[in-house]
Design a protein around this motif. Structure first.
Motif: not given
Length: 198
Positions: A126-143
């Protein structure tokens, strides 16, 4: 694989949506060795869209579209990448900049819930690449990681299947005041009335 994900685009409310992306492990065998890489047609597993490991993308030079079946799927927006927690994305600036126009979704993988390196990956995108598309957390992701993740840069979350998705949606409204800036919004500041925030 969870059949639904939490989508929380910037400026919108979080909601559950169908999961259209299969997170492919790159053919990693159980003994840790890399298996023979399958053709893209073998990756579908009932889904049309696939997130491939970033290292696999680099190894196969997918950015140059030298494989016909891969290039067709890339052109259709059916291929994205996921970054491992130890991928040094700052050493692959050109590849990632090029990926901005062809990856509709990127993932950042949590190998285990207590490994927080992928929070940094999302923040850097987000900060360096100014990414605008979806960034999804995957794997062992908890509530209980969702609120922090949403402020670090994630706007989509594929939770473990044993996590309660309805409970997860409530995590984003736990606090009405934030005290740190993020890509999503600015921190609250104290007004002249020291008891109030704006």
């Amino acid at each position: 694989m969870n059949k639904q994900i939490i989508s929380f685009p910037k400026g919108k409310a979080p909601s559950l949506i169908p999961n259209e992306w299969h997170v492919w492990d790159g053919g990693q065998s159980s003994d840790g060795t890399v298996a023979v890489l399958p053709k893209m047609a073998d990756l579908e597993n009932g889904l049309l869209k696939v997130l491939v490991p970033f290292h696999w993308w680099l190894e196969h030079d997918l950015g140059n579209h030298q494989s016909a079946d891969v290039s067709e799927r890339v052109a259709k927006g059916e291929v994205g990448v996921w970054f491992a927690a130890d991928d040094d994305i700052l050493n692959q600036i050109e590849v990632i900049e090029a990926g901005r126009s062809i990856w509709p979704v990127v993932g950042a993988h949590f190998p285990i819930f207590r490994d927080g390196r992928s929070f940094s990956t999302a923040a850097l995108l987000r900060a360096r690449f100014h990414w605008q598309s979806e960034i999804r957390a995957v794997g062992d992701v908890l509530v209980d990681q969702l609120l922090q993740g949403s402020r670090a840069g994630f706007d989509a979350f594929e939770l473990r299947e044993d996590q309660n998705l309805n409970l997860a949606l409530k995590q984003f409204s736990l606090f009405s005041v934030v005290t740190q800036n993020s890509w999503r919004d600015q921190r609250a500041t104290v007004t002249n009335d020291s008891s109030a925030f704006i």
